[in-house]
Design a protein around this motif. Structure first.
Motif, PDB file in Angstrom:
ATOM      1  N   UNK A 121      51.990  65.065  62.833  1.00 45.79           N
ATOM      2  CA  UNK A 121      52.776  65.030  64.061  1.00 45.79           C
ATOM      3  C   UNK A 121      54.125  64.395  63.748  1.00 45.79           C
ATOM      4  N   UNK A 122      55.158  65.248  63.595  1.00 46.01           N
ATOM      5  CA  UNK A 122      56.518  64.782  63.355  1.00 46.01           C
ATOM      6  C   UNK A 122      56.724  64.136  61.999  1.00 46.01           C
ATOM      7  N   UNK A 123      56.062  64.621  60.974  1.00 51.94           N
ATOM      8  CA  UNK A 123      56.108  63.953  59.667  1.00 51.94           C
ATOM      9  C   UNK A 123      57.422  64.213  58.935  1.00 51.94           C
ATOM     10  N   UNK A 124      57.928  63.141  58.277  1.00 44.82           N
ATOM     11  CA  UNK A 124      59.039  63.238  57.322  1.00 44.82           C
ATOM     12  C   UNK A 124      58.616  62.451  56.090  1.00 44.82           C
ATOM     13  N   UNK A 125      58.519  63.119  54.977  1.00 39.34           N
ATOM     14  CA  UNK A 125      58.042  62.473  53.757  1.00 39.34           C
ATOM     15  C   UNK A 125      59.220  61.873  52.991  1.00 39.34           C
ATOM     16  N   UNK A 126      59.581  60.649  53.350  1.00 40.47           N
ATOM     17  CA  UNK A 126      60.659  59.941  52.663  1.00 40.47           C
ATOM     18  C   UNK A 126      60.095  59.101  51.525  1.00 40.47           C
ATOM     19  N   UNK A 127      60.999  58.601  50.669  1.00 39.10           N
ATOM     20  CA  UNK A 127      60.524  57.800  49.540  1.00 39.10           C
ATOM     21  C   UNK A 127      59.793  56.550  50.006  1.00 39.10           C
ATOM     22  N   UNK A 128      60.326  55.874  51.034  1.00 37.55           N
ATOM     23  CA  UNK A 128      59.731  54.619  51.476  1.00 37.55           C
ATOM     24  C   UNK A 128      58.423  54.818  52.226  1.00 37.55           C
TER      25      UNK A 128
END
Length: 586
Positions: free
Chosen positions: A281-288
């Motif tokens: 649900x609304x995922x953003x795979x950032x480094x952190x």
């Protein structure tokens, strides 16, 4: 109906739910501030500088859903731009209003103050356009249309917008709608919605080990209640990415914890990476948020719900709104029974309490279990980037608690003015700030704003003599990571002449317990300075810092000296070293 342009803007902000306008006065915005004083339902709240105003608006929006702040043209805008960019990165709906020079000066190319004195009045707008989702320069011809358009875009995309309000148009009368501002989400394509919902329900019905994973957009778009209803109805375990910390009820038996790739607790990682149906649900795979891109989610079993569309495996389905789809899935999904998740840690290496003595020196290992016991349901908890955030994200939160942090943008100094914003937006809730000494020095002025409005947070100042997160990455012995050792606990009295604060300097567990006991009952601002070892940090931060050094500097780049060979360095003769313990085992 006819209204003055500034009065109409104030009315529209109020209709959007904005009760406070943060900012700094300047000659180009004073005419509008006069109108704000006369407006119903909205109050101007001054800040110490424009960057702090942007951060305060960010914190306010996270509590109430939408915020606004005002600067003056050029010099004020660029001072605030870091906070605006942070709100963009973190998906926070903030309306930035700038009092612009009069239209007649723009038309003639006059070389006025607060500009670059080159006659270009579009350069600031070009800068702001890089970090906002919509922009407009208000004129009598476009005011009614553009104000509504820009505010709606802010709400639709949950990102900052930029309005330039020339100083000579604020009191011009124009025709405006007499209906309230409508902040409604677009509707889904009905056939596409039916197809998408059926496919998701079919995937859930055939799955043996599904899991729900949410990111910050689940909170920004107000769908966490639907996620939890789906979890309860179908007994589906839930996990959060780090930016969504606190978005779900962490006391639920179905809550797994934080999924951060290789940095996750074992049970969390197994549940997500071995699931046969992952609904994001609304995922953003950032480094952190992924332990430096170490997430392992099977793309063939991944259902990715986004704001206004979704994908199921490789199939893309536009025209389906996240809220509509979740509501339909909750309605159509078949109830199921699966084993509940019990007592799973939020992250790997979460701090656990251990036996201790009251005269034992304070460390991160002994501090955070006591902090967890101090938290109450409904608290608003603000964690600054670095040691504070690493510790807080590693513990489970009480029911109905809110957590505010900026892990994606990672701006040092964000948390203190964000606290001011959240306090202003939700004065009836208890607010706790955890901030490091280096971060505190960035935006310390806003402590005076908190005191000016007689707000009563509990502020924990982690004093470890500088930028510990940076020391762990590189420069453990380098002076560039040091900051001057202020008398932090005395600052509340410096910033405010009234005797309405209570300060503590805590070096031992006994002193910590005494301070927390006082903080539970005192009806005033509480400032607790925590004296911590210079290189001490939560386990999660130490783990992440080592991996980040590899990511940033490459295989042959610089590294901190090995602790087995070299003693952790000290800045010779520093005032900090005379008052702090240095953890040689770090």
């Amino acid at each position: 109906m006819r209204m003055q342009i500034g009065a109409f803007l104030a009315r529209r902000l109020s209709e959007a739910g904005v009760r406070h306008l943060f900012g700094v006065p300047g000659d180009f915005n004073l005419s509008f501030l006069e109108q704000i004083q006369d407006a119903d339902g909205i109050e101007f709240v001054g800040n110490c500088n424009e960057l702090n105003a942007a951060y305060a608006a960010d914190g306010y929006a996270r509590i109430l859903g939408l915020a606004a702040f005002i600067t003056t043209f050029g010099v004020g805008d660029l001072a605030a731009i870091g906070g605006i960019a942070g709100a963009y990165a973190e998906n926070v709906p903030v309306v930035h209003i700038t009092g612009a020079p009069p239209l007649h000066a723009m038309h003639s190319g006059a070389l006025v103050h607060h500009t670059l004195a080159d006659g270009d009045y579009d350069n600031i707008g070009r800068c702001m356009a890089e970090f906002t989702i919509a922009q407009a320069r208000i004129t009598p011809a476009n005011a009614a249309f553009e104000i509504d358009r820009v505010l709606r875009m802010c709400w639709l995309e949950r990102r900052p917008v930029h309005l330039q309000l020339p100083s000579d148009v604020t009191h011009i009368l124009v025709e405006v709608p007499d209906t309230p501002l409508a902040l409604t989400a677009p509707s889904s394509d009905s056939e596409q919605l039916c197809v998408a919902a059926q496919r998701v329900v079919d995937a859930l019905n055939t799955a043996h080990a599904p899991v729900l994973v949410v990111d910050a957009d689940a909170d920004r778009f107000d769908v966490t209640e639907l996620v939890q209803k789906l979890s309860e109805k179908c007994d589906i375990p839930c996990a959060s990415l780090m930016p969504a910390k606190g978005a779900l009820d962490e006391t639920s038996p179905r809550y797994l914890g934080i999924y951060a790739g290789a940095a996750s607790a074992g049970r969390v990682r197994d549940a997500v990476e071995n699931a046969d149906c992952v609904i994001g649900v609304g995922l953003r795979f950032t480094d952190s948020s992924t332990g430096l891109f170490s997430q392992r989610i099977n793309p063939n079993t991944f259902i990715d719900l986004r704001r206004h569309d979704l994908s199921i495996g490789a199939a893309q389905m536009p025209g389906v709104m996240m809220r509509d789809l979740l509501a339909r899935i909750v309605e159509d999904a078949k109830p199921a029974v699966r084993p509940a998740v019990i007592d799973s840690p939020v992250l790997a290496n979460a701090t656990e309490p251990g036996p201790s003595q009251t005269d034992e020196a304070l460390t991160h290992t002994t501090l955070w279990p006591r902090v967890r016991g101090f938290l109450r349901p409904g608290d608003v908890i603000i964690g600054e980037a670095g040691t504070a955030h690493a510790a807080l994200v590693s513990m489970s939160l009480p029911a109905a608690a809110s957590y505010i942090a900026a892990p994606t943008w990672g701006a040092v100094g964000y948390a203190l003015p964000a606290l001011f914003g959240s306090l202003t937006g939700a004065p009836s809730r208890r607010h706790l700030l955890f901030i490091g000494d280096g971060s505190f020095q960035f935006t310390v002025q806003e402590l005076s704003s908190i005191l000016r409005r007689d707000q009563k947070p509990v502020i924990f100042l982690l004093n470890n003599g500088g930028y510990t997160i940076e020391r762990l990455i590189l420069g453990a012995r380098s002076a560039y990571n040091d900051v001057d050792d202020w008398r932090y606990s005395e600052l509340p009295r410096v910033f405010n002449r009234r005797e309405n604060t209570l300060s503590f300097v805590v070096k031992t567990l006994g002193e910590l317990e005494a301070a927390l006991t006082q903080a539970e009952v005192a009806d005033r601002l509480i400032f607790i300075e925590l004296m911590l070892p210079k290189m001490d940090a939560p386990a999660l931060l130490k783990q992440f810092a080592g991996r980040l050094a590899e990511f940033d500097y490459g295989e042959r780049g610089p590294r901190n000296p090995s602790p087995a060979v070299t003693q952790v360095g000290r800045s010779v003769g520093s005032a900090y070293e005379r008052n702090h313990v240095v953890d040689e085992s770090a």
